[in-house]
Design a protein around this motif. Structure first.
Motif, PDB file in Angstrom:
ATOM      1  N   PHE A 231       0.789  -1.129   0.003  1.00 48.37           N
ATOM      2  CA  PHE A 231       0.051   0.002   0.035  1.00 48.37           C
ATOM      3  C   PHE A 231       0.982   1.209   0.108  1.00 48.37           C
ATOM      4  N   ASN A 232       0.183   2.222   0.418  1.00 44.20           N
ATOM      5  CA  ASN A 232       0.942   3.566   0.167  1.00 44.20           C
ATOM      6  C   ASN A 232       1.217   4.195   1.580  1.00 44.20           C
ATOM      7  N   ARG A 233       0.397   3.846   2.675  1.00 43.16           N
ATOM      8  CA  ARG A 233       0.619   4.433   3.906  1.00 43.16           C
ATOM      9  C   ARG A 233       0.781   3.560   5.066  1.00 43.16           C
ATOM     10  N   ASN A 234       1.702   3.839   6.110  1.00 41.07           N
ATOM     11  CA  ASN A 234       1.936   3.094   7.035  1.00 41.07           C
ATOM     12  C   ASN A 234       1.600   3.817   8.358  1.00 41.07           C
ATOM     13  N   PHE A 235       0.847   4.663   8.327  1.00 41.48           N
ATOM     14  CA  PHE A 235       0.639   5.507   9.619  1.00 41.48           C
ATOM     15  C   PHE A 235       0.325   4.803  10.891  1.00 41.48           C
ATOM     16  N   GLU A 236       0.749   5.180  11.876  1.00 38.71           N
ATOM     17  CA  GLU A 236       0.423   4.614  13.108  1.00 38.71           C
ATOM     18  C   GLU A 236      -0.909   4.481  13.240  1.00 38.71           C
ATOM     19  N   ALA A 237      -1.475   2.970  13.695  1.00 36.05           N
ATOM     20  CA  ALA A 237      -2.808   2.668  13.846  1.00 36.05           C
ATOM     21  C   ALA A 237      -3.489   2.582  12.552  1.00 36.05           C
ATOM     22  N   ARG A 238      -3.269   2.966  11.532  1.00 35.61           N
ATOM     23  CA  ARG A 238      -4.062   2.997  10.433  1.00 35.61           C
ATOM     24  C   ARG A 238      -4.418   1.686   9.908  1.00 35.61           C
ATOM     25  N   SER A 239      -3.863   0.561  10.455  1.00 42.03           N
ATOM     26  CA  SER A 239      -4.255  -0.671   9.893  1.00 42.03           C
ATOM     27  C   SER A 239      -5.382  -1.324  10.821  1.00 42.03           C
ATOM     28  N   GLY A 240      -5.501  -0.402  11.717  1.00 40.24           N
ATOM     29  CA  GLY A 240      -6.789  -0.907  12.924  1.00 40.24           C
ATOM     30  C   GLY A 240      -6.009  -1.767  14.088  1.00 40.24           C
ATOM     31  N   THR A 241      -4.874  -1.923  14.270  1.00 43.66           N
ATOM     32  CA  THR A 241      -4.214  -2.319  15.318  1.00 43.66           C
ATOM     33  C   THR A 241      -3.274  -1.249  15.847  1.00 43.66           C
ATOM     34  N   ALA A 242      -3.575  -0.807  16.982  1.00 44.95           N
ATOM     35  CA  ALA A 242      -2.667   0.406  17.546  1.00 44.95           C
ATOM     36  C   ALA A 242      -1.179   0.012  17.490  1.00 44.95           C
TER      37      ALA A 242
ATOM     38  N   ILE B  42      -6.037  12.639  13.297  1.00 46.25           N
ATOM     39  CA  ILE B  42      -6.964  13.697  13.561  1.00 46.25           C
ATOM     40  C   ILE B  42      -8.319  12.994  13.403  1.00 46.25           C
ATOM     41  N   MET B  43      -8.748  12.351  12.448  1.00 43.36           N
ATOM     42  CA  MET B  43      -9.934  11.730  12.300  1.00 43.36           C
ATOM     43  C   MET B  43      -9.891  10.395  11.712  1.00 43.36           C
ATOM     44  N   PRO B  44      -9.183   9.333  12.593  1.00 42.72           N
ATOM     45  CA  PRO B  44      -9.000   8.063  12.211  1.00 42.72           C
ATOM     46  C   PRO B  44     -10.354   7.600  11.477  1.00 42.72           C
ATOM     47  N   ALA B  45      -9.778   6.249  10.790  1.00 38.80           N
ATOM     48  CA  ALA B  45     -10.691   5.601   9.696  1.00 38.80           C
ATOM     49  C   ALA B  45     -10.988   3.968  10.575  1.00 38.80           C
ATOM     50  N   GLY B  46     -10.797   3.106   9.718  1.00 40.71           N
ATOM     51  CA  GLY B  46     -11.282   1.699  10.277  1.00 40.71           C
ATOM     52  C   GLY B  46     -12.881   1.530  10.038  1.00 40.71           C
TER      53      GLY B  46
ATOM     54  N   PHE C 251     -14.395  10.042  18.368  1.00 40.35           N
ATOM     55  CA  PHE C 251     -12.943   9.410  17.806  1.00 40.35           C
ATOM     56  C   PHE C 251     -12.016  10.468  17.444  1.00 40.35           C
ATOM     57  N   CYS C 252     -12.328  11.758  17.399  1.00 43.99           N
ATOM     58  CA  CYS C 252     -11.384  12.783  17.026  1.00 43.99           C
ATOM     59  C   CYS C 252     -10.145  12.771  17.713  1.00 43.99           C
ATOM     60  N   PHE C 253      -8.856  12.602  17.189  1.00 43.91           N
ATOM     61  CA  PHE C 253      -7.607  12.794  17.877  1.00 43.91           C
ATOM     62  C   PHE C 253      -7.490  11.712  18.854  1.00 43.91           C
ATOM     63  N   THR C 254      -8.100  10.564  18.828  1.00 44.80           N
ATOM     64  CA  THR C 254      -8.049   9.643  20.043  1.00 44.80           C
ATOM     65  C   THR C 254      -6.719   8.760  20.121  1.00 44.80           C
ATOM     66  N   VAL C 255      -6.102   8.971  18.753  1.00 40.93           N
ATOM     67  CA  VAL C 255      -5.064   8.064  18.282  1.00 40.93           C
ATOM     68  C   VAL C 255      -3.823   8.599  19.466  1.00 40.93           C
TER      69      VAL C 255
ATOM     70  N   ARG D  61      -9.565  13.686   3.665  1.00 36.39           N
ATOM     71  CA  ARG D  61     -10.869  13.821   4.345  1.00 36.39           C
ATOM     72  C   ARG D  61     -11.060  14.977   5.134  1.00 36.39           C
ATOM     73  N   GLU D  62     -12.238  15.722   4.520  1.00 36.52           N
ATOM     74  CA  GLU D  62     -12.597  17.171   5.208  1.00 36.52           C
ATOM     75  C   GLU D  62     -12.939  16.821   6.400  1.00 36.52           C
ATOM     76  N   HIS D  63     -13.237  15.597   6.958  1.00 39.04           N
ATOM     77  CA  HIS D  63     -13.725  15.428   8.411  1.00 39.04           C
ATOM     78  C   HIS D  63     -12.781  15.642   9.348  1.00 39.04           C
ATOM     79  N   ALA D  64     -11.446  15.788   8.897  1.00 45.38           N
ATOM     80  CA  ALA D  64     -10.425  16.280   9.767  1.00 45.38           C
ATOM     81  C   ALA D  64     -10.473  17.899  10.026  1.00 45.38           C
ATOM     82  N   ALA D  65     -11.280  18.239   9.278  1.00 45.46           N
ATOM     83  CA  ALA D  65     -11.797  19.832   9.583  1.00 45.46           C
ATOM     84  C   ALA D  65     -12.950  19.883  10.097  1.00 45.46           C
ATOM     85  N   LEU D  66     -13.933  19.127   9.529  1.00 45.47           N
ATOM     86  CA  LEU D  66     -15.399  19.534  10.074  1.00 45.47           C
ATOM     87  C   LEU D  66     -15.753  19.029  11.390  1.00 45.47           C
ATOM     88  N   VAL D  67     -14.814  17.861  11.860  1.00 49.48           N
ATOM     89  CA  VAL D  67     -14.930  17.236  13.070  1.00 49.48           C
ATOM     90  C   VAL D  67     -14.618  18.303  14.287  1.00 49.48           C
ATOM     91  N   PRO D  68     -13.173  18.584  14.140  1.00 47.64           N
ATOM     92  CA  PRO D  68     -12.741  19.889  14.905  1.00 47.64           C
ATOM     93  C   PRO D  68     -13.568  20.759  14.903  1.00 47.64           C
TER      94      PRO D  68
END
Ligand code: MIC
Ligand code: SF4
Length: 642
Positions: free
Chosen positions: A377-388, A484-488, A504-508, A537-544
């Motif tokens: 894939f293209n992203r390996n950000f922390e927790a993105r896989s669903g396992t923190a 900011i706005m996790p997925a999964g 869930f905002c910023f809970t990571v 994802r504009e949710h990273a602005a909308l939710v804040p």
């Protein structure tokens, strides 16, 4: 002075502005795409604008992200998107048809045209010479209504490719090398253009792997020339009529130039938790692994799948490894079945998933606790896989397949032999899962179906005359929109329900943040450099916004996210002196005297902290952006301006 490829396309689509790097320009957009995780918001906003029919040459809505239907929410969103697109003149790519960028490349992208998509990997289309850019859903909605798309005129970075890849070294290794050289901020404000003899050795899907991951460089877009190879790809898709040649002028001028020698490249891996943390696979060899995932919009083409099938043929996936394979599109899936390669993958023990984003966005297939997952894939950000606590390594399909067989990180070159992959020169064409929109007449009788999970969009407010609030969260460098706005699987079904999403905002970064923000009535967030990188994802602005965030102060911002903040009325500001970042403590009471006036017209302002510090901040905004922020966001601004 001649033009580069990007400059040629921009010149042909320029509505206003100066073509000098750094100035704001407005572009005419030929095509748009949306996906389902951002699409619901984009179409709600399109509806709010009151336009009856899209004004683009082509707009397509894909269903590819939220495809695990563990409750009614995702299916409701799919139906909403299906009905709203049918009514307003947009094509609908049904679930099962594939990942937006792969399908768009195969069936719709055209050299020389412009495309914006509510997904950050829209630059995938650059593999065919199309200027694709990721954008917030609201910007896509505006473009569908015939409005311009505003960007900062990019610098142009040239990457010259020389030589030819060796066996078992893939296009993924080229972009990983570029990421190693430039880093995740290296492409901010730039378009990356590939040129040189090496380009002629790469097929369109290989080029698209490279342009896709230009998003990880923070680039506005990435582009390859349109040449005989592009023509052959379009002919294989029965779209030769869409071909135009496109190359830079001989005297084109670049802002920076790099060179990659393809012959010297070896298999590479991006180590946790950043796509630019790149090391040679040979240095990581032998590391135990738990999982391998092959697919995503980066590496799910026929070439990728045939390569993996050839390597797995007659072998068995190692007992310690769970291998998932998701082909990129129905076209790829069908052809794999027809040629028998699918049987080779199944026989080897691969777990075949539907053609969708799947594990890439944490839609299932989360690794075990502290598991090591190799992903194409293209992203390996922390927790993105669903396992923190999982560690994700980004690798080529070649490295992924070799490692899946061996049960440990394996340099594919140690597998020996040669790979002789013949990609067909004619693809299986069947667009039966692309629904055409209704005619304007039929559209009148279509009722848009809205499920109970679809909640109203929060709307911003004009800035306070003087801002008094607290520093509600302080975070470090390279904060991604996945922070900011996790997925999964658990969170994505609420993409059209902002109140629920806000839990869930910023809970990571800080599980207490949503509660604290609510209790304080919002406040200011402070970040480091490259704040908001990654997803569109504009949710990273909308939710804040929903949680009452009025402004974000950072050392620097990522392109799409800063546009989203402005669209929703959150004021982005940068430190005049980056070392002032250290003076600010979470929980501090802050004041900005004359905030609204500064947003409307000043380049600098002062942040006063209760601790006594007076911190100069910069507002880097165009007149248009000031007007949007002063109105409390784009929806108010559009209403006020008729
Ligand atoms: C991603 O890869 O992060 C996504 C999921 O495709 C996002 C869009 C989203 O968050 O819905 C992207 O890249 O923009
Ligand atoms: Fe889907 Fe992953 Fe591509 Fe995003 S990066 S569009 S989640 S496959």
């Amino acid at each position: 002075m001649g033009y580069t490829i990007a400059q040629k396309i921009i010149k042909n689509h320029l509505i206003s502005g100066e073509m000098t790097a750094g100035s704001e320009i407005a572009l005419r957009i030929d095509q748009t795409l949306t996906q389902d995780a951002t699409g619901t918001m984009a179409y709600l906003q399109f509806e709010a604008m009151g336009t009856e029919r899209v004004k683009t040459e082509l707009s397509v809505a894909y269903i590819d992200h939220n495809t695990l239907q563990a409750g009614f929410e995702n299916a409701d969103d799919h139906r909403y998107i299906q009905t709203v697109t049918k009514k307003h003149g947009i094509r609908f790519s049904r679930p099962g048809n594939g990942i937006c960028h792969q399908v768009h490349l195969e069936r719709f992208s055209k050299p020389g045209k412009t495309l914006i998509g509510s997904d950050s990997h829209t630059p995938t289309a650059g593999g065919i010479g199309m200027l694709g850019m990721g954008a917030g859903g609201l910007d896509v909605a505006v473009a569908m209504g015939g409005g311009a798309y505003y960007i900062t005129m990019p610098k142009i970075i040239k990457v010259e490719l020389v030589g030819k890849l060796n066996t078992y070294v893939g296009a993924k290794d080229i972009i990983l090398e570029v990421l190693r050289m430039l880093g995740v901020k290296g492409g901010v404000g730039a378009v990356i253009e590939y040129s040189g003899e090496g380009v002629k050795t790469l097929s369109v899907p290989q080029r698209a792997t490279i342009t896709n991951m230009g998003a990880e460089l923070g680039a506005t877009s990435s582009l390859f020339p349109s040449d005989e190879i592009t023509k052959a790809f379009l002919a294989a898709q029965e779209r030769e009529c869409d071909y135009i040649p496109l190359e830079p002028d001989a005297d084109a001028v670049y802002d920076a130039e790099y060179k990659v020698d393809l012959c010297a490249l070896e298999p590479l891996a991006a180590c946790p938790h950043s796509p630019d943390n790149v090391k040679p696979v040979s240095e990581l060899e032998g590391m135990a692994i738990d999982q391998v995932c092959i697919g995503s919009c980066t590496n799910s083409s026929m070439l990728d799948m045939l390569t993996v099938a050839a390597m797995l043929k007659g072998k068995t996936v190692h007992p310690n490894v769970s291998l998932s394979i998701s082909p990129g599109s129905k076209q790829v899936y069908t052809m794999l079945a027809e040629c028998g390669a699918l049987a080779d993958l199944i026989a080897a023990g691969a777990r075949i998933l539907e053609c969708a984003c799947g594990p890439c966005i944490g839609m299932g297939f989360s690794p075990k606790s502290a598991g090591i997952s190799l992903r194409t894939f293209n992203r390996n950000f922390e927790a993105r896989s669903g396992t923190a606590d999982a560690g994700v390594y980004l690798v080529s399909p070649e490295t992924a397949a070799a490692s899946a067989i061996m049960g440990k990180m394996t340099d594919p070159r140690t597998m020996g032999g040669t790979l002789d992959i013949n990609v067909p020169t004619h693809f299986h064409i069947n667009d039966n899962l692309i629904e055409m929109p209704a005619s304007p007449e039929e559209a009148k009788s279509i009722t848009v179906e809205r499920g109970p999970n679809i909640k109203p969009i929060p709307v911003g407010k004009a800035p306070d005359a003087d801002l008094d609030c607290s520093l509600v969260l302080k975070v470090g460098d390279n904060i991604t929109t996945d922070h900011i706005m996790p997925a999964g699987t658990k969170i994505l079904p609420y993409r059209s329900n902002v109140p629920k999403l806000s839990e869930f905002c910023f809970t990571v970064c800080d599980p207490e943040f949503p509660e604290r923000a609510k209790k304080n009535g919002g406040g200011i967030i402070v970040g480091g450099s490259n704040y908001g990188q990654g997803s569109s994802r504009e949710h990273a602005a909308l939710v804040p916004l929903y949680l009452g965030i009025k402004a974000v102060v950072a050392k620097s911002f990522a392109r799409i996210h800063v546009a989203n903040l402005i669209n929703f009325g959150i004021v982005p500001m940068t430190f005049e002196n980056p070392e002032d970042y250290d003076k600010l403590k979470e929980g501090a009471n802050l004041r900005i005297t004359g905030f609204a006036d500064a947003v409307a017209g000043a380049d600098t302002l002062t942040l006063e902290c209760a601790c006594g510090a007076k911190i100069p901040l910069r507002l880097t905004l165009t007149e248009r952006q000031r007007a949007i922020l002063s109105a409390g966001g784009m929806l108010n601004y559009t209403k006020n301006n008729g």
